[in-house]
Design an enzyme around this catalytic site. Structure first.
Site, PDB file in Angstrom:
ATOM      1  N   CYS A  72       0.872  -1.173   0.000  1.00  0.00           N
ATOM      2  CA  CYS A  72       0.000   0.000   0.000  1.00  0.00           C
ATOM      3  C   CYS A  72       0.907   1.220   0.000  1.00  0.00           C
ATOM      4  O   CYS A  72       1.752   1.361   0.890  1.00  0.00           O
ATOM      5  CB  CYS A  72      -0.861  -0.039   1.258  1.00  0.00           C
ATOM      6  SG  CYS A  72      -1.862   1.439   1.518  1.00  0.00           S
ATOM      7  N   GLU A 149     -12.774  -0.603  -4.689  1.00  0.00           N
ATOM      8  CA  GLU A 149     -13.349  -1.201  -3.469  1.00  0.00           C
ATOM      9  C   GLU A 149     -14.790  -1.655  -3.705  1.00  0.00           C
ATOM     10  O   GLU A 149     -15.302  -2.508  -2.994  1.00  0.00           O
ATOM     11  CB  GLU A 149     -13.269  -0.224  -2.286  1.00  0.00           C
ATOM     12  CG  GLU A 149     -11.849   0.018  -1.775  1.00  0.00           C
ATOM     13  CD  GLU A 149     -11.237  -1.167  -1.018  1.00  0.00           C
ATOM     14  OE1 GLU A 149     -11.872  -1.691  -0.105  1.00  0.00           O
ATOM     15  OE2 GLU A 149     -10.103  -1.565  -1.371  1.00  0.00           O
ATOM     16  N   HIS A 183      -4.180  -0.075  -5.749  1.00  0.00           N
ATOM     17  CA  HIS A 183      -5.505  -0.307  -6.336  1.00  0.00           C
ATOM     18  C   HIS A 183      -5.496  -0.021  -7.846  1.00  0.00           C
ATOM     19  O   HIS A 183      -6.305  -0.583  -8.589  1.00  0.00           O
ATOM     20  CB  HIS A 183      -6.552   0.601  -5.696  1.00  0.00           C
ATOM     21  CG  HIS A 183      -7.004   0.178  -4.326  1.00  0.00           C
ATOM     22  ND1 HIS A 183      -6.159   0.110  -3.244  1.00  0.00           N
ATOM     23  CD2 HIS A 183      -8.239  -0.206  -3.876  1.00  0.00           C
ATOM     24  CE1 HIS A 183      -6.851  -0.281  -2.174  1.00  0.00           C
ATOM     25  NE2 HIS A 183      -8.110  -0.480  -2.531  1.00  0.00           N
TER      26      HIS A 183
HETATM   27  N1  DGL Z   1      -3.873   0.710  -1.989  1.00  0.00           N
HETATM   28  C1  DGL Z   1      -3.524   1.863  -1.262  1.00  0.00           C
HETATM   29  C2  DGL Z   1      -2.315   2.582  -1.808  1.00  0.00           C
HETATM   30  O1  DGL Z   1      -1.505   1.965  -2.453  1.00  0.00           O
HETATM   31  C3  DGL Z   1      -4.500   2.783  -0.657  1.00  0.00           C
HETATM   32  C4  DGL Z   1      -5.863   2.922  -1.078  1.00  0.00           C
HETATM   33  C5  DGL Z   1      -6.671   3.600   0.016  1.00  0.00           C
HETATM   34  O2  DGL Z   1      -6.986   2.915   0.981  1.00  0.00           O
HETATM   35  O3  DGL Z   1      -6.954   4.809  -0.114  1.00  0.00           O
HETATM   36  O4  DGL Z   1      -2.129   3.751  -1.567  1.00  0.00           O
END
Ligand code: DGL
Length: 271
Positions: A72, A149, A183
């Site tokens: 993330c 999501e 994401h």
């Molecule tokens: N997948 C996450 C990232 O790489 C965050 C997405 C989120 O929860 O806002 O930043």
């Protein structure tokens, strides 16, 4: 070493990292933890992202993982330095590997990073490329996470949002675009369609998987005897997690479990 690799994201995005790791290391056992009860992280203040991320990483460490993968960008930006001090096991992350690859492949030295607000505020990508002399712009794309999501990766509404978010990137003349949120690789079809073929996309997920392989190899942690067991844990509803994950990634995730270790109380971790 035969313990699993712990992979963590706020929700479904880190599954892009998990899948890339499994493609490269099909024999490794993995435990994936998606903090879907508190996703999205992107709009939250850095201190809050830090608190949630460390609680999730603590839970994975308590489960006996041999290495952590912060899959993330928002969490990597918020906790990487702390995580490397806090845990005795190696920690892989997404920001530096993606930034390095982008600098290597960009022929004009004009790079854009698409990210959440938390990643943009942290300045992590700007710091990562600071010494290289490339030009970097950031486009914050919060609604992309909402679409993923919800299990949506196409359609007119998403296309309209992508056109709006990516117009400044095209105006800037970026030749290389970092998908600076795990994401976003799930939306690479629409992103690439809007930006055009001449723009190279760099996936933070793919680069993170490469660097996880390198980390395990360097530390002598590659597993010769594991069976490729994959567990998927969520702080939200396991049924919903399995349903959305299979909409996004087909049969990569068949079942999900509730993360018992991570009740809402557990989140009030001592920092
Ligand atoms: N997948 C996450 C990232 O790489 C965050 C997405 C989120 O929860 O806002 O930043």
């Amino acid at each position: 070493m035969n313990s699993p690799v712990g992979i963590f994201d706020s929700g479904f995005g880190g599954l892009t990292v998990a899948r890339a790791i499994v493609d490269q290391l099909p024999g490794e056992d993995i435990i994936y933890l998606g903090d879907t009860a508190r996703a999205p992280y992107g709009p939250r203040p850095i201190a809050e992202v830090r608190q949630y991320a460390l609680a999730c990483l603590d839970a994975l460490v308590d489960m006996g993982v041999k290495a952590l993968v912060i899959a993330c960008n928002s969490a990597s930006s918020a906790v990487l330095a702390d995580a490397r001090e806090r845990y005795a096991i190696p920690v892989a992350e997404v920001v530096l590997p993606a930034a390095r690859r982008a600098v290597r492949v960009s022929h004009k030295g004009r790079i854009a990073v698409l990210s959440t607000q938390a990643t943009a505020t942290s300045g992590a990508y700007a710091d990562a490329v600071a010494a290289t002399g490339v030009d970097l712009m950031t486009a914050v794309c919060p609604r992309f996470v909402e679409f993923v999501e919800a299990g949506i990766t196409g359609g007119e509404e998403l296309l309209g949002v992508a056109q709006e978010y990516l117009e400044p990137v095209t105006d800037y003349g970026a030749d290389t675009v970092i998908l600076g949120c795990t994401h976003y690789p799930l939306l690479s079809g629409v992103i690439s369609y809007v930006l055009g073929d001449e723009v190279t996309l760099v996936s933070s997920a793919e680069e993170c998987a490469n660097s996880t392989y390198a980390l395990l190899a360097r530390e002598g942690l590659l597993a010769p005897k594991t069976q490729g067991i994959r567990r998927f844990l969520t702080t939200g509803s396991p049924d919903r997690f399995a349903r959305i994950a299979s909409r996004l990634l087909g049969d990569f995730v068949s079942t999900a479990e509730a993360c018992e270790e991570l009740s809402l109380e557990h989140v009030r971790v001592e920092l």
